[in-house]
Scaffold this active site. Structure first.
Site, short mmCIF file in Angstrom:
data_model
loop_
_atom_site.label_atom_id
_atom_site.label_comp_id
_atom_site.label_asym_id
_atom_site.label_seq_id
_atom_site.Cartn_x
_atom_site.Cartn_y
_atom_site.Cartn_z
N HIS A 92 44.72 -23.76 35.37
CA HIS A 92 43.87 -22.58 35.59
C HIS A 92 42.55 -22.96 36.27
O HIS A 92 42.27 -22.49 37.36
CB HIS A 92 43.64 -21.83 34.27
N HIS A 133 32.70 -20.52 35.68
CA HIS A 133 34.14 -20.76 35.69
C HIS A 133 34.67 -20.65 37.12
O HIS A 133 34.27 -19.76 37.85
CB HIS A 133 34.83 -19.73 34.79
N GLU A 179 36.37 -12.76 31.33
CA GLU A 179 36.23 -13.96 30.49
C GLU A 179 34.94 -13.93 29.68
O GLU A 179 34.41 -14.97 29.30
CB GLU A 179 36.28 -15.23 31.36
N GLU A 208 29.65 -43.09 39.57
CA GLU A 208 28.61 -42.27 38.92
C GLU A 208 29.14 -41.17 38.01
O GLU A 208 28.34 -40.46 37.39
CB GLU A 208 27.66 -41.72 39.98
N HIS A 261 38.21 -22.05 39.97
CA HIS A 261 39.58 -22.55 40.11
C HIS A 261 39.61 -23.69 41.13
O HIS A 261 40.19 -23.53 42.21
CB HIS A 261 40.51 -21.42 40.55
O1 2HA Z 1 39.76 -13.40 37.62
O2 2HA Z 1 39.09 -16.35 36.95
O3 2HA Z 1 40.04 -16.39 34.52
C1 2HA Z 1 38.71 -14.06 37.03
C2 2HA Z 1 39.22 -15.27 36.42
C3 2HA Z 1 39.89 -15.16 35.12
ZN ZN Z 2 40.02 -18.02 36.08
#
Ligand code: 2HA
Ligand code: ZN
Length: 268
Positions: A208, A137, A114, A167, A139
């Site tokens: 995602h 990033h 990414e 909050e 999940h």
């Molecule tokens: O595998 O999260 O979006 C890594 C990730 C791709």
């Molecule tokens: Zn991801």
């Protein structure tokens, strides 16, 4: 460089915390962190390139910037035990189309899949805030679950999150951006994420995960924590009869009491 540098210790600790919170299963998620030149120079020779990575997008605005990034395919779970394999330090080359490896990715490998979303977001966030440093990033499950059952427009998604914890509006007064499902790992989602990052520090990718930006690892991490907790409350109550909630005028009162620069058009 080695993993005793304070900035690297904090990065490693953040990866472990994110893993233990269940946000980064297997090789899910990635982090990139700007390391200031003087700090990097204290730990490594920033002029020696150990390898080169090309990319398609134009990152010339970041030329000369040094980043610690997770390796593509790396497991957050394993960063702590083998940082030199799972992390790398890269420097964006003057052409803006490639980066040099300064440290890490031992045994081979390249930056996160990414990278486009990360670097495009860094460009946009640095324009908004010269102290910006981190893009992360993950999940996170409740936020992801919410994207299956809630409308995805920024205003409506933000309003629901704001109402879950008093909050929330203090932590993310600018709201959150939401993208529909898109193919990940390419420049198109990178551009779309950066477009949202013009207005928000949080961009949710439907079905995602979450992208969060901040001036520090704590700020980016805290944004995800707060969004994810609000989403968890939403998932817990969504099928219940709601007897009372936070009204728009109460949210406004919080925002005004704390003197926030908030999205006034997100309240009725
Ligand atoms: O595998 O999260 O979006 C890594 C990730 C791709
Ligand atoms: Zn991801």
């Amino acid at each position: 460089m080695n993993d005793t540098a304070p900035v690297m210790r904090e990065l490693i600790k953040t990866c472990s915390n994110m893993y233990r919170l269940g946000w980064n299963e297997r090789n899910g998620g990635n982090i990139s962190l700007i390391i200031d030149q003087e700090e990097a120079a204290r730990y490594l020779d920033t002029t020696v390139s150990l390898g080169n990575f090309n990319f398609q997008f134009d990152a010339s605005e970041l030329a000369g910037r040094i980043f610690a990034v997770t390796r593509t395919g790396s497991y957050f779970k394993n960063v702590e035990t083998d940082p030199e394999h799972n992390l790398g330090i890269i420097k964006i080359n003057p052409d803006g189309k490639s980066a040099s490896l300064l440290w890490g990715f031992s045994g081979g490998g390249r930056p996160t899949s990414e990278l486009s979303s990360h670097l495009c977001s860094h460009i946009v966030r640095l324009r908004q805030d010269k102290n910006h440093r981190v893009v992360t990033h993950c999940h996170a499950a409740n936020t992801l679950a919410m994207t299956f059952i809630h409308s995805l427009d920024d205003r409506s998604f933000t309003r629901t999150l704001w109402r879950m914890i008093t909050e929330c509006i203090v932590v993310f007064p600018e709201g959150v951006g939401v993208l529909p499902w898109m193919l990940c790992g390419n420049d198109e989602i990178g551009q779309a994420t950066a477009e949202k990052m013009k207005e928000y520090r949080i961009c949710i990718w439907a079905q995602h995960g979450i992208f969060a930006a901040g001036a520090s690892l704590d700020e980016a991490f805290g944004l995800i924590e707060t969004v994810e907790k609000a989403a968890e409350i939403y998932i817990k109550i969504m099928n219940s009869k709601i007897l009372q909630s936070i009204t728009d005028s109460e949210l406004k009162a919080v925002a005004e009491t704390f003197g926030l620069d908030y999205r006034k058009d997100f309240l009725d």
